[in-house]
Design a protein around this motif. Structure first.
Motif, mmCIF file in Angstrom:
data_model
loop_
_atom_site.group_PDB
_atom_site.id
_atom_site.type_symbol
_atom_site.label_atom_id
_atom_site.label_comp_id
_atom_site.label_asym_id
_atom_site.label_seq_id
_atom_site.Cartn_x
_atom_site.Cartn_y
_atom_site.Cartn_z
ATOM 1 N N VAL A 143 1.537 7.022 -6.698
ATOM 2 C CA VAL A 143 0.418 7.897 -7.044
ATOM 3 C C VAL A 143 0.595 9.308 -6.475
ATOM 4 C CG1 VAL A 143 -2.055 8.289 -6.664
ATOM 5 C CG2 VAL A 143 -1.227 6.006 -7.287
ATOM 6 N N ASP A 144 0.923 9.386 -5.203
ATOM 7 C CA ASP A 144 0.934 10.683 -4.514
ATOM 8 C C ASP A 144 2.236 11.452 -4.709
ATOM 9 O OD1 ASP A 144 -0.551 12.503 -2.947
ATOM 10 O OD2 ASP A 144 0.578 11.942 -1.157
ATOM 11 N N LYS A 185 -7.759 10.348 -4.858
ATOM 12 C CA LYS A 185 -7.240 10.654 -6.199
ATOM 13 C C LYS A 185 -8.218 10.168 -7.271
ATOM 14 C CE LYS A 185 -2.990 12.360 -5.502
ATOM 15 N NZ LYS A 185 -2.447 13.605 -6.109
ATOM 16 N N GLU A 228 0.926 4.050 -2.948
ATOM 17 C CA GLU A 228 0.658 5.451 -2.615
ATOM 18 C C GLU A 228 1.830 6.344 -3.004
ATOM 19 O OE1 GLU A 228 -0.471 5.807 1.469
ATOM 20 O OE2 GLU A 228 -2.529 5.088 1.115
ATOM 21 N N LEU A 257 0.825 -1.202 0.000
ATOM 22 C CA LEU A 257 0.000 0.000 0.000
ATOM 23 C C LEU A 257 0.862 1.257 0.000
ATOM 24 C CD1 LEU A 257 -2.687 -1.169 2.569
ATOM 25 C CD2 LEU A 257 -3.110 -0.643 0.163
ATOM 26 N N GLY A 258 1.922 1.248 0.794
ATOM 27 C CA GLY A 258 2.818 2.400 0.836
ATOM 28 C C GLY A 258 3.517 2.623 -0.489
ATOM 29 N N SER A 278 -6.742 2.410 1.048
ATOM 30 C CA SER A 278 -5.912 3.591 0.799
ATOM 31 C C SER A 278 -6.770 4.824 0.575
ATOM 32 C CB SER A 278 -5.009 3.357 -0.427
ATOM 33 O OG SER A 278 -4.326 4.551 -0.762
ATOM 34 N N ARG A 279 -6.843 5.679 1.575
ATOM 35 C CA ARG A 279 -7.588 6.918 1.437
ATOM 36 C C ARG A 279 -6.931 7.820 0.410
ATOM 37 N NH1 ARG A 279 -12.075 8.058 0.908
ATOM 38 N NH2 ARG A 279 -12.424 6.544 2.590
ATOM 39 N N VAL A 280 -5.609 7.783 0.341
ATOM 40 C CA VAL A 280 -4.882 8.600 -0.631
ATOM 41 C C VAL A 280 -5.327 8.250 -2.044
ATOM 42 C CG1 VAL A 280 -2.608 9.005 -1.663
ATOM 43 C CG2 VAL A 280 -2.846 8.971 0.810
ATOM 44 N N LEU A 281 -5.347 6.971 -2.346
ATOM 45 C CA LEU A 281 -5.728 6.538 -3.690
ATOM 46 C C LEU A 281 -7.210 6.798 -3.955
ATOM 47 C CD1 LEU A 281 -5.008 5.214 -6.339
ATOM 48 C CD2 LEU A 281 -5.353 2.977 -5.262
#
Length: 215
Positions: free
Chosen positions: A96-97, A179, A93, A89-90, A173-176
């Motif tokens: 992507v981030d 996005k 992210e 996951l990291g 993943s809230r980050v993904l």
């Protein structure tokens, strides 16, 4: 040979770029882009891949080969059965981030040993030893979901596992997820056929797919 990438491709652009490379690979007409000394020099200071590829570790799924890409094109994360943990996951992210990848690809394939082992474990109650058991246990929910929906053929179970991975990734993943909700990134799931080298779309999240998804 080398080619010039668009600075910030859209999720759709990135998806079409990936599929075009796979079509060249299937046809036996690869261009081997971005694999020369010029590209090596261009990417030495920094990287700007257009896709994160999260796939199975199977030795027959060499990402840059089957999608006919080169240096700096794909940010690759691979585990057996494309199962995920915090490190995966990291890594996704980060792609992507931090790196700004507009596309996340989940790549599964037929004759997957992890999926086969999960099916066998459910049938005979015997699970592998060591940490392989952890891999099998992470695949098992997908097999159970497929069977509950009446999908019992190997390709159907694999497709369910790919879809389950996509949903799990967005759930964890809230980050993904943010996005994708903002239209900045899309998540697609592809099913790779070992015999002919083709990659079929089976899941799409945040992408208005122009091609139909396989069942």
């Amino acid at each position: 040979m080398s080619e010039i990438k668009t600075p910030t491709p859209t999720p759709r652009d990135a998806f079409e770029l990936l599929l075009a490379g796979n079509q060249r690979f299937v046809a036996g007409t690869p261009e081997h882009p971005n694999q020369d000394a010029t590209r090596r020099a261009e990417t030495a200071p920094s990287q700007q891949p257009f896709a994160v590829l999260f796939g199975c570790s199977d030795s027959r799924l060499a990402a840059e080969i089957i999608f006919d890409r080169g240096l700096g094109d794909l940010f690759v994360v691979r585990t057996a059965g494309h199962v995920m943990g915090p490190e995966v996951l990291g890594s996704i992210e980060f792609g992507v981030d931090v790196l700004g990848c507009p596309l996340v690809v989940i790549l599964g394939h037929d004759s997957c040993g992890a999926v086969g082992a999960a099916c066998a474990a459910l049938e005979d109650g015997v699970t592998p030893a060591g940490y392989v058991r952890d891999v099998v246990e992470r695949v098992t929910p997908s097999v159970l979901a497929a069977r509950a929906a009446g999908r019992v053929e190997p390709e159907e179970i694999l497709a369910e596992h790919i879809r389950h991975t996509a949903d799990l990734l967005l759930d964890r993943s809230r980050v993904l997820a943010d996005k994708v909700a903002a239209g900045q990134t899309a998540v697609v799931g592809l099913r790779y056929r070992l015999a002919d080298g083709s990659a079929q779309l089976v899941a799409a999240r945040g992408l208005e797919a122009a091609v139909p998804t396989a069942s």
